[in-house]
Design an enzyme around this catalytic site. Structure first.
Site, PDB file in Angstrom:
ATOM      1  CG  HIS A   1      -1.805   1.149   1.356  1.00 58.76           C
ATOM      2  ND1 HIS A   1      -1.493   2.242   2.124  1.00 58.76           N
ATOM      3  CD2 HIS A   1      -2.992   1.422   0.784  1.00 58.76           C
ATOM      4  CE1 HIS A   1      -2.455   3.129   2.036  1.00 58.76           C
ATOM      5  NE2 HIS A   1      -3.387   2.660   1.224  1.00 58.76           N
TER       6      HIS A   1
ATOM      7  CB  CYS B   1       1.120  35.614  -2.036  1.00 60.37           C
ATOM      8  SG  CYS B   1       0.572  36.521  -0.573  1.00 60.37           S
TER       9      CYS B   1
HETATM   10  C1  PEP Z   1      -0.938  34.135   4.042  1.00 64.75           C
HETATM   11  O1  PEP Z   1      -1.379  34.390   5.155  1.00 64.75           O
HETATM   12  O2  PEP Z   1      -1.621  33.620   3.151  1.00 64.75           O
HETATM   13  C2  PEP Z   1       0.457  34.412   3.701  1.00 64.75           C
HETATM   14  C3  PEP Z   1       0.890  34.258   2.482  1.00 64.75           C
HETATM   15  O3  PEP Z   1       1.270  34.800   4.707  1.00 64.75           O
HETATM   16  P1  PEP Z   1       1.884  33.814   5.811  1.00 64.75           P
HETATM   17  O4  PEP Z   1       1.673  32.433   5.329  1.00 64.75           O
HETATM   18  O5  PEP Z   1       3.301  34.204   5.936  1.00 64.75           O
HETATM   19  O6  PEP Z   1       1.078  34.160   7.013  1.00 64.75           O
END
Ligand code: PEP
Ligand code: MG
Length: 844
Positions: free
Chosen positions: A422, A798
């Site tokens: 597995h 991001c």
């Molecule tokens: C987020 O909060 O999405 C971010 C990119 O910042 P961190 O992960 O550093 O809090």
């Protein structure tokens, strides 16, 4: 002849029968194309998906009629036919219909040994795949008594004779294959390959070719490419059957081989024919095919043609090759490679030049290498992953309920199991480095330790390296070599760049990250988390001095020492990124993260700062918060302790001037984290503008910069309209936005996430796949209000979701200009974005 259309929708495949990929599966469609090419394909009947669903639900078709279609004493092969060959499917079962009567006939016509071998193989495959008996019951060695022993073992275990009716055998085989498709492991594996939750299976029943006779007889496969690299190379195998009129078995290799005679040399006309048919199948089926063939008395039969099984590396090369030969378009080549599969090409390998501190050896079950901390349960793996900690899941063996933990781990190590266990199968499916069967390790799960053969004891949290390519478990964090990315990989991704309509940047905090980002051709840095720059030993002390400063003047002294270090950080990033955009986030975490947590650490700090221990403990206590993630961090620090942001802004601008002097056109992007009110932005903006003016004046050099805001609190999303008035760009930090929208701690969710997902509370871990309904709605509101206020605003995402294909799809529809993700996810994001541009309209 029976009319098969009458048999509950079953259809004999002919050039004109109505075979559809969605209803009968990919293999059925493929066989029909081979039949249309007039290749000698044996009689095949296709069972559509609705019939297979009915079988799984307990309503079998009339297998007496179905088997009868293949003659009075039929021998059949049953093969799976999912809509997409990548989705796997139960293994083929051969020689269904084999029984005592058939065995006697075969013994008379082709000798007892041949008849025994065919019957034994069928009994074993039926017992293991259909009756689900333990494979260990059967010996692997063929012997004159093996058949009788296997039949006896079956009878003893099942309390009944081995079934003799072809119809009954067929019924049971169909049922077990239909049910295997519905199993959890099969479902999760195919979903990892992009199959929808309701993906269905078609089945095929095919006449067995009798690979015996007076002339050359046997069975083989041929393909024109290497399955691992995708390079052109005729490969395959051939097994001659013992001719009835001769004593010895004919051993022939397919291609020229030092070890003995080959089909290529002894029967060049058949070999050439096979190559021709393979090339024709490639052109006609528009895919690199492996042909399964049989020779019956020297005559060729094509039993099946399947898409060549391939590594991800080969998949890329094959797709590019087909497009370059004009067989498929570039767009189709892009769609032929699953974005997630690319991550397998990106694996790290342990640097062969460094010395290895080997702890143990096991079976190399899935390639690549990774280092991380030992965890012993799937839940702990998820917790570690949610805290951004690389972990290696160590288990005695894995079970289906471990799959989410495996997802969360960077590598898997098991004490037991083989190459098809597995753990091995799942890890390969997920592209995770994996070692199985490391049986010289002694696992003690109760006290969470591992004892190595040379007597070392490893504990939970210790760092090890799993080298899934060599099968070696190494102590600590081994030096790694970056993956080699070949011309085909680069070409495919350039084609992807030509079609995609959303940008892809990388989250990169260090020069190493930035170099990786460049290597993967990210269009810039979308998030540089500057706080990571302060954890080096020498900087940490200065940072702590800054935190301990009693007056603004003392604080400035410490910040003045940090300034040149920060400036050097940014110069390095600007140099590496060579004019590509770099988005730098100002300091984000709560200050207490930089302080020691235990007494010993505080004592050392008191010594270093030449302060009484009581001062240190008092300051640490003063900075500790009940809810630090919702406390004094991000812009809140920027407003209350403005000198930190001022120092960072100065470092960014001075580095900009330096980079411009060196010839790079740098326009830095400065980003304010954790904003929830427009006034926060105004305050910080005024100060940053003042620093920019001062630097321009002092250095007598003009430069531009962009000021932006991270949208990671729900209020910032709702108030994005006002905030946009002071910002050139907004970047959605979907990690915090998810945390705050759900009121769900990023660092603690791992403890119960698997329960939540298993019980269907969440369809997926929302930190992994963007929650389109809730967090997504805030994102949509934010985008709409921001764009309403300022149409030229740049929008991006991001958070970790920026590297997840489903989440990218959502962001793109929301009108985001680019996504930014960790460097190793950049190629996946580039290809995923190209897939979306090719398959989905851009707006919601
Ligand atoms: C987020 O909060 O999405 C971010 C990119 O910042 P961190 O992960 O550093 O809090
Ligand atoms: Mg954040």
């Amino acid at each position: 002849m029976q009319k098969l259309q009458d048999l509950a929708g079953q259809t004999e495949i002919t050039p004109s029968s109505g075979i559809e990929t969605v209803r009968h599966g990919w293999r059925a469609k493929c066989l029909q194309r081979l039949i249309r090419m007039e290749l000698p394909v044996p009689k095949t009947v296709a069972l559509p998906v609705e019939a297979v669903r009915a079988i799984a639900a307990g309503t079998p078709p009339d297998t007496r009629k179905l088997a009868g279609h293949f003659g009075p004493t039929p021998l059949m092969a049953v093969r799976s036919s999912p809509a997409n060959p990548d989705w796997g499917g139960p293994n083929t079962v051969l020689n269904v219909g084999m029984n005592g009567e058939r065995h006697a006939e075969l013994a008379a016509s082709h000798g007892a040994a041949h008849a025994d071998a065919v019957y034994l193989a069928f009994v074993q495959s039926y017992a293991i795949n259909v009756a689900r008996l333990d494979p260990d019951m059967f010996s692997d060695e063929p012997s004159p008594t093996a058949l009788a022993a296997a039949l006896a073992a079956y009878e003893a275990e099942m309390d009944e004779e081995f079934p003799q009716s072809a119809a009954q055998q067929l019924s049971e085989v169909l049922r077990s294959m239909a049910r295997a498709w519905e199993g959890t492991t099969a479902r999760l594996l195919r979903q990892a390959k992009g199959a929808p939750a309701d993906a269905a299976l078609g089945l095929l029943v095919q006449e067995m070719v009798q690979m015996v006779g007076p002339g050359l007889a046997g069975f083989g496969t041929i393909q024109l490419v290497d399955a691992v690299t995708g390079a052109p190379q005729v490969t395959g195998r051939f097994r001659g059957q013992k001719p009835a009129d001769r004593k010895a078995e004919e051993t022939l290799y397919l291609v020229r081989d030092k070890r003995g005679a080959s089909l290529e040399e002894t029967r060049p006309e058949i070999f050439a024919d096979l190559q021709r048919q393979c090339a024709a199948a490639r052109a006609k089926l528009r895919e690199e095919m492996q042909i399964e063939f049989a020779l019956e008395n020297g005559a060729l039969k094509i039993i099946d043609a399947v898409k060549v099984a391939r590594s991800s590396r080969a998949a890329v090369r094959i797709a590019v090759g087909l497009a370059r030969d004009g067989i498929i378009s570039r767009e189709e080549a892009l769609l032929r490679v699953q974005p997630r599969a690319l991550s397998e090409l990106l694996h790290y390998q342990v640097d062969p030049r460094v010395e290895r501190d080997r702890l143990a050896r096991g079976i190399a079950a899935s390639p690549g290498a990774a280092s991380g901390r030992i965890v012993f349960t799937a839940a702990d793996a998820q917790t570690a992953a949610s805290q951004g900690e690389a972990c290696i899941l160590v288990r005695r063996e894995t079970a289906p309920e471990d799959i989410r933990g495996m997802h969360a781990a960077v590598a898997v190590l098991t004490e037991r199991g083989g190459i098809t266990s597995h753990a091995a199968v799942i890890a390969r499916g997920l592209g995770l480095p994996c070692i199985v069967g490391a049986s010289d390790l002694k696992l003690n799960l109760r006290d969470k330790t591992i004892v190595t053969p040379d007597g070392r004891t490893l504990r939970e949290g210790d760092k090890i390296t799993v080298d899934g390519t060599s099968g070696e478990v190494l102590a600590g964090e081994a030096a790694m070599l970056e993956p080699a990315l070949d011309e085909y990989f680069t070409t495919l991704l350039h084609w992807a760049d030509n079609v995609r309509d959303i940008g892809v940047r990388a989250n990169a905090d260090t020069p190493d990250d930035a170099r990786t980002a460049r290597m993967f051709e990210a269009e810039g840095i979308g998030l540089c988390r500057t706080e990571h720059m302060f954890f080096d030993e020498d900087r940490l002390t200065v940072m702590r001095e800054m935190i301990f400063a009693d007056t603004a003047k003392d604080r400035k002294v410490a910040l003045d020492r940090l300034l040149p270090m920060q400036r050097a950080d940014f110069i390095a990033l600007f140099d590496i990124m060579a004019g590509l955009p770099v988005c730098i986030r100002l300091f984000d975490p709560p200050l207490h993260e930089f302080l020691p947590q235990d007494r010993e650490g505080m004592r050392e700090l008191a010594e270093a700062l030449d302060k009484p221990l009581s001062d240190v403990t008092r300051r640490v206590e003063a900075l500790s918060e009940f809810n630090p993630m919702l406390g004094m961090r991000g812009v809140r620090l920027g407003v209350t302790v403005p000198e930190i942001y001022e120092m960072q802004a100065r470092a960014i601008f001075e580095a900009t001037v330096e980079a411009r002097r060196r010839g790079a056109e740098v326009v830095p992007e400065v980003m304010i984290p954790l904003v929830s009110a427009m006034r926060e932005v105004e305050l910080v903006k005024n100060r940053i503008d003042a620093v920019a003016a001062a630097v321009r004046n002092e250095l007598k050099c003009d430069f531009d910069f962009k000021l932006g805001v991270m949208v990671e609190t729900p209020r910032a999303a709702l108030r994005a309209g006002d905030i946009a008035e002071h910002a050139a760009f907004l970047s959605f930090g979907t990690n915090d936005l998810t945390q705050m929208t759900y009121g769900l701690s990023r660092d603690d969710a791992g403890r119960f996430m698997s329960t939540y997902v298993n019980q269907g509370v969440f369809a997926e871990d929302p930190f992994h796949v963007l929650d389109a309904d809730g967090v997504g709605e805030l994102l949509l509101i934010g985008c709409e209000r921001a764009r309403g206020a300022r149409a030229d605003l740049t929008l991006s995402v991001c958070g970790e979701h920026g590297g997840n294909p489903e989440s990218i799809a959502f962001c793109r529809k929301a009108g985001v200009d680019y996504v930014s993700c960790s460097p190793f996810r950049v190629p996946v994001a580039r290809l995923a974005a190209a897939h979306l541009a090719l398959t989905e309209p851009k707006s919601l």
